[in-house]
Structures are given as structure tokens and as C-alpha cells.
Write a protein that holds these residues in place. Structure first.
Motif, PDB file in Angstrom:
ATOM      1  N   GLU A 151      20.900 -21.839  -7.568  1.00 51.92           N
ATOM      2  CA  GLU A 151      19.858 -21.587  -8.568  1.00 51.92           C
ATOM      3  C   GLU A 151      18.638 -22.474  -8.365  1.00 51.92           C
ATOM      4  N   LYS A 152      18.845 -23.719  -7.990  1.00 55.46           N
ATOM      5  CA  LYS A 152      17.741 -24.672  -7.881  1.00 55.46           C
ATOM      6  C   LYS A 152      16.783 -24.332  -6.738  1.00 55.46           C
ATOM      7  N   GLU A 153      17.206 -23.457  -5.836  1.00 58.00           N
ATOM      8  CA  GLU A 153      16.351 -23.086  -4.713  1.00 58.00           C
ATOM      9  C   GLU A 153      15.545 -21.816  -4.992  1.00 58.00           C
ATOM     10  N   LEU A 154      15.666 -21.292  -6.211  1.00 56.92           N
ATOM     11  CA  LEU A 154      14.964 -20.060  -6.565  1.00 56.92           C
ATOM     12  C   LEU A 154      13.962 -20.306  -7.688  1.00 56.92           C
ATOM     13  N   SER A 155      12.908 -19.505  -7.689  1.00 56.56           N
ATOM     14  CA  SER A 155      11.921 -19.510  -8.765  1.00 56.56           C
ATOM     15  C   SER A 155      11.762 -18.090  -9.283  1.00 56.56           C
ATOM     16  N   ALA A 156      11.319 -17.957 -10.537  1.00 61.17           N
ATOM     17  CA  ALA A 156      11.171 -16.633 -11.135  1.00 61.17           C
ATOM     18  C   ALA A 156      10.002 -16.614 -12.107  1.00 61.17           C
ATOM     19  N   HIS A 157       9.313 -15.490 -12.178  1.00 61.91           N
ATOM     20  CA  HIS A 157       8.254 -15.310 -13.165  1.00 61.91           C
ATOM     21  C   HIS A 157       8.097 -13.830 -13.493  1.00 61.91           C
ATOM     22  N   THR A 158       7.563 -13.543 -14.659  1.00 66.14           N
ATOM     23  CA  THR A 158       7.347 -12.161 -15.064  1.00 66.14           C
ATOM     24  C   THR A 158       6.175 -11.554 -14.287  1.00 66.14           C
ATOM     25  N   VAL A 159       6.269 -10.240 -14.070  1.00 65.05           N
ATOM     26  CA  VAL A 159       5.220  -9.503 -13.358  1.00 65.05           C
ATOM     27  C   VAL A 159       4.882  -8.239 -14.152  1.00 65.05           C
ATOM     28  N   ARG A 160       3.859  -7.540 -13.698  1.00 65.18           N
ATOM     29  CA  ARG A 160       3.471  -6.293 -14.362  1.00 65.18           C
ATOM     30  C   ARG A 160       4.556  -5.237 -14.221  1.00 65.18           C
ATOM     31  N   ARG A 161       4.449  -4.190 -15.049  1.00 67.60           N
ATOM     32  CA  ARG A 161       5.447  -3.129 -15.076  1.00 67.60           C
ATOM     33  C   ARG A 161       5.654  -2.520 -13.691  1.00 67.60           C
ATOM     34  N   LEU A 162       6.903  -2.308 -13.343  1.00 62.27           N
ATOM     35  CA  LEU A 162       7.245  -1.721 -12.050  1.00 62.27           C
ATOM     36  C   LEU A 162       7.526  -0.226 -12.162  1.00 62.27           C
ATOM     37  N   ARG A 163       7.794   0.251 -13.372  1.00 63.92           N
ATOM     38  CA  ARG A 163       8.149   1.657 -13.569  1.00 63.92           C
ATOM     39  C   ARG A 163       7.366   2.242 -14.726  1.00 63.92           C
ATOM     40  N   GLY A 164       7.342   3.576 -14.786  1.00 65.47           N
ATOM     41  CA  GLY A 164       6.642   4.245 -15.874  1.00 65.47           C
ATOM     42  C   GLY A 164       5.175   4.468 -15.573  1.00 65.47           C
ATOM     43  N   LYS A 165       4.453   4.962 -16.574  1.00 69.44           N
ATOM     44  CA  LYS A 165       3.048   5.336 -16.374  1.00 69.44           C
ATOM     45  C   LYS A 165       2.156   4.146 -16.075  1.00 69.44           C
ATOM     46  N   ASN A 166       2.595   2.942 -16.451  1.00 67.48           N
ATOM     47  CA  ASN A 166       1.796   1.747 -16.186  1.00 67.48           C
ATOM     48  C   ASN A 166       2.297   0.950 -14.982  1.00 67.48           C
ATOM     49  N   ALA A 167       3.093   1.592 -14.141  1.00 63.64           N
ATOM     50  CA  ALA A 167       3.650   0.904 -12.974  1.00 63.64           C
ATOM     51  C   ALA A 167       2.540   0.387 -12.071  1.00 63.64           C
ATOM     52  N   VAL A 168       2.700  -0.828 -11.582  1.00 60.95           N
ATOM     53  CA  VAL A 168       1.662  -1.478 -10.784  1.00 60.95           C
ATOM     54  C   VAL A 168       1.529  -0.845  -9.402  1.00 60.95           C
ATOM     55  N   GLY A 169       2.621  -0.304  -8.859  1.00 60.10           N
ATOM     56  CA  GLY A 169       2.549   0.342  -7.548  1.00 60.10           C
ATOM     57  C   GLY A 169       2.716  -0.641  -6.405  1.00 60.10           C
ATOM     58  N   ASN A 170       2.575  -0.140  -5.192  1.00 62.09           N
ATOM     59  CA  ASN A 170       2.769  -0.947  -3.979  1.00 62.09           C
ATOM     60  C   ASN A 170       1.457  -1.611  -3.584  1.00 62.09           C
ATOM     61  N   ILE A 171       1.106  -2.655  -4.329  1.00 66.35           N
ATOM     62  CA  ILE A 171      -0.130  -3.392  -4.064  1.00 66.35           C
ATOM     63  C   ILE A 171       0.190  -4.882  -3.983  1.00 66.35           C
ATOM     64  N   PRO A 172      -0.642  -5.674  -3.299  1.00 64.10           N
ATOM     65  CA  PRO A 172      -0.348  -7.111  -3.137  1.00 64.10           C
ATOM     66  C   PRO A 172      -0.141  -7.840  -4.462  1.00 64.10           C
ATOM     67  N   GLU A 173      -0.781  -7.365  -5.512  1.00 53.94           N
ATOM     68  CA  GLU A 173      -0.693  -8.053  -6.806  1.00 53.94           C
ATOM     69  C   GLU A 173       0.614  -7.782  -7.547  1.00 53.94           C
ATOM     70  N   ALA A 174       1.478  -6.935  -6.976  1.00 55.12           N
ATOM     71  CA  ALA A 174       2.716  -6.549  -7.675  1.00 55.12           C
ATOM     72  C   ALA A 174       3.584  -7.745  -8.038  1.00 55.12           C
ATOM     73  N   SER A 175       3.579  -8.780  -7.198  1.00 59.64           N
ATOM     74  CA  SER A 175       4.441  -9.936  -7.456  1.00 59.64           C
ATOM     75  C   SER A 175       3.709 -11.076  -8.163  1.00 59.64           C
ATOM     76  N   ASN A 176       2.433 -10.860  -8.514  1.00 57.05           N
ATOM     77  CA  ASN A 176       1.687 -11.907  -9.214  1.00 57.05           C
ATOM     78  C   ASN A 176       2.236 -12.113 -10.623  1.00 57.05           C
ATOM     79  N   GLN A 177       2.143 -13.340 -11.095  1.00 55.43           N
ATOM     80  CA  GLN A 177       2.630 -13.634 -12.443  1.00 55.43           C
ATOM     81  C   GLN A 177       1.804 -12.908 -13.490  1.00 55.43           C
ATOM     82  N   PHE A 178       2.508 -12.358 -14.480  1.00 52.56           N
ATOM     83  CA  PHE A 178       1.856 -11.686 -15.608  1.00 52.56           C
ATOM     84  C   PHE A 178       2.648 -12.055 -16.857  1.00 52.56           C
ATOM     85  N   ASP A 179       1.958 -12.598 -17.854  1.00 50.71           N
ATOM     86  CA  ASP A 179       2.628 -13.060 -19.064  1.00 50.71           C
ATOM     87  C   ASP A 179       2.596 -11.995 -20.151  1.00 50.71           C
ATOM     88  N   TYR A 180       3.720 -11.822 -20.822  1.00 49.15           N
ATOM     89  CA  TYR A 180       3.841 -10.862 -21.926  1.00 49.15           C
ATOM     90  C   TYR A 180       3.852 -11.635 -23.249  1.00 49.15           C
TER      91      TYR A 180
END
Length: 266
Positions: free
Chosen positions: A221-250
């Protein structure tokens, strides 16, 4: 589970790059481009993308395979399509006993190099996607199994693979909390010292089988990091773009920088 990954071409070639053979890397990249391969900033296994895998036969020279395991004895294309979405992941603890996977578990294991993977957190009736990656931002090497299926009607041969999963670590227990699933899971992330064994050990005895099963365990666990990102599914899905893995706060979620937040991820 692991149904969504980030896998840039540069990262997929990570094992091949370790040879420092620039000519070979250039040849691979040109071949991939000709086949229409692209960077995968976010891809879903349900789209059955073509991803590079490393096999025992080609340990440093990757081959393209489709995500979604098709057993070699699959009867026809109708059966192939019916099983495809059900075999994106292979439960590692059971793979030697599961009819779909047991042959490949013995002699067709593979490596998949990715930047990271995505998982969904359930909170107050909604889901929120997280991106999980190595804390040092180095590529992950995932353990998988592969197969080559021949369509008897067309003669076409299709290489496919499944990502092996294992019990989730504490980080994944907090993120992968789907109440409909039996416990948290995570992809099998292989540490450097386990990679060659996963690829090369021939399973000819119970001792060999145990040697492989002992590799199937949660990543630290200590070797991993995690953060929220934009929606991956549905009408607001971010799609296959470089920003897909950027942090996004809800705003609906507790503040991630709070030491007493509900997830306590960081």
C-alpha cells in the motif's frame, strides 16, 4: 477488479526499453502506428482494446493482444462474443482450477506494463472514480494470462489476455468498496523480483504451482498513490485524453487533505 487502465505506448514498451535497443524499439513503434495503435490515457476493458503483452516466448519483444480472454477451445464467434466481457479479469487464487484459465495458468502467463489503473469508490449512493498509480510514477507491471483462439469459420487467429487479480490491500479496501462485490480486489502488481518467475516458471508439479500462487498477493500500500479523477463513464465521460488521470475534486466527498476524512487515503 480492474476494468480500466492508463497505458501509454511509451509505458507499454517499458520492458523492451530496458534492453536499450533503440533500433528494436523504433521498429516496434512503427509497427504499432501502422496498426493504428495509440496512447491509452483511459481505456475500458469492455472496449477490448489492443494492448502490448510480454510472453514467455517473447519476453522482451511485446505482441499485441486484445483485452478479454477467449479460451482456445471456444467453439465459435457467438461463444467468443458471449464470454469476452466476462474474462477481463482472472481471479488469481482460483486460476488453476477455473476451466477457462487453467491451461494458460500453467504455461501462458504474461506481463502487461501500464501507468496505472482506475477504480470506483461508492459513497452515499454515488460512485467516484479514482486513479491508482505507483507513488514514484514509474510504470506498473501487471501479471496476466493469455490465449490464442482460432476462428474456425474465418481462420483468423486472435490473441487475448486477462489481467490476474488478487485480494485488495488496505488502500483498495477503502476505495474498492462496492457493496455488491465479495471483498476488495486489485490487479496483480508484480514487484521487480517476481517478474521473471511469473513469466518463466513452468508448472509441472504442485511445487511449481505453489511457487506461482505465492506470487499472487496484494502490492504494498505504501508504494501506491490515489486521487479522484473526472467521470470515466456516462454522458460526462472524460474520454481517452491526457487529462483523464488528472486530479479532480468532488465537493460531495470529504476533503482529501483532512486527517479525519472518511477515506483517510493519504
Amino acid at each position: 477488479m480492474c476494468y480500466d487502465v492508463k497505458a501509454r505506448l511509451y509505458t507499454q514498451l517499458n520492458r523492451a526499453k530496458s534492453l536499450n535497443d533503440k533500433k528494436k524499439i523504433k521498429e516496434i513503434v512503427e509497427k504499432l502506428r501502422e496498426m493504428g495503435a495509440e496512447d491509452l490515457f483511459h481505456c475500458s476493458g469492455f472496449e477490448h482494446p489492443a494492448i502490448l503483452i510480454y510472453t514467455k516466448e517473447h519476453p522482451d519483444d511485446p505482441v499485441l493482444a486484445r483485452w478479454g480472454f477467449v479460451p482456445e477451445n471456444t467453439k465459435d464467434e457467438t461463444k467468443q462474443m458471449a464470454i469476452w466481457n466476462k474474462t477481463l479479469n482472472a481471479r488469481g487464487e482460483d486460476m488453476f482450477e477455473t476451466w477457462s484459465y487453467k491451461q494458460s495458468a500453467h504455461d501462458k502467463r504474461c506481463l502487461i506494463c501500464v501507468d496505472g489503473f482506475y477504480e470506483h469508490y461508492h459513497y452515499k449512493g454515488k460512485t467516484f472514480p479514482y486513479y491508482i498509480h505507483n507513488s514514484n510514477n514509474e510504470p506498473m507491471t501487471l501479471g496476466g494470462i493469455w490465449s490464442e483462439w482460432e476462428n474456425k469459420e474465418t481462420g483468423e487467429k486472435l490473441k487475448t489476455f486477462s489481467i490476474v487479480t488478487t485480494k485488495g490491500n488496505d488502500l483498495m479496501a477503502r476505495i474498492h468498496n462496492n457493496p455488491k462485490l465479495d471483498g476488495p480486489r486489485m490487479p496483480l502488481i508484480l514487484p521487480e523480483e517476481a517478474i521473471n518467475d511469473w513469466l518463466s516458471v513452468e508448472v509441472k508439479s504442485e511445487a511449481d504451482k505453489k511457487r506461482i500462487l505465492d506470487l499472487i498477493k496484494p502490492f504494498h500500500e505504501k508504494e501506491l498513490s490515489a486521487h479522484t479523477v473526472r467521470r470515466l463513464r456516462g454522458k460526462n465521460a472524460v474520454g481517452n485524453i491526457p487529462e483523464a488521470s488528472n486530479q479532480f475534486d468532488y465537493p460531495e466527498l470529504p476533503k482529501e487533505d483532512s486527517k479525519n476524512d472518511e477515506l483517510n487515503l493519504f
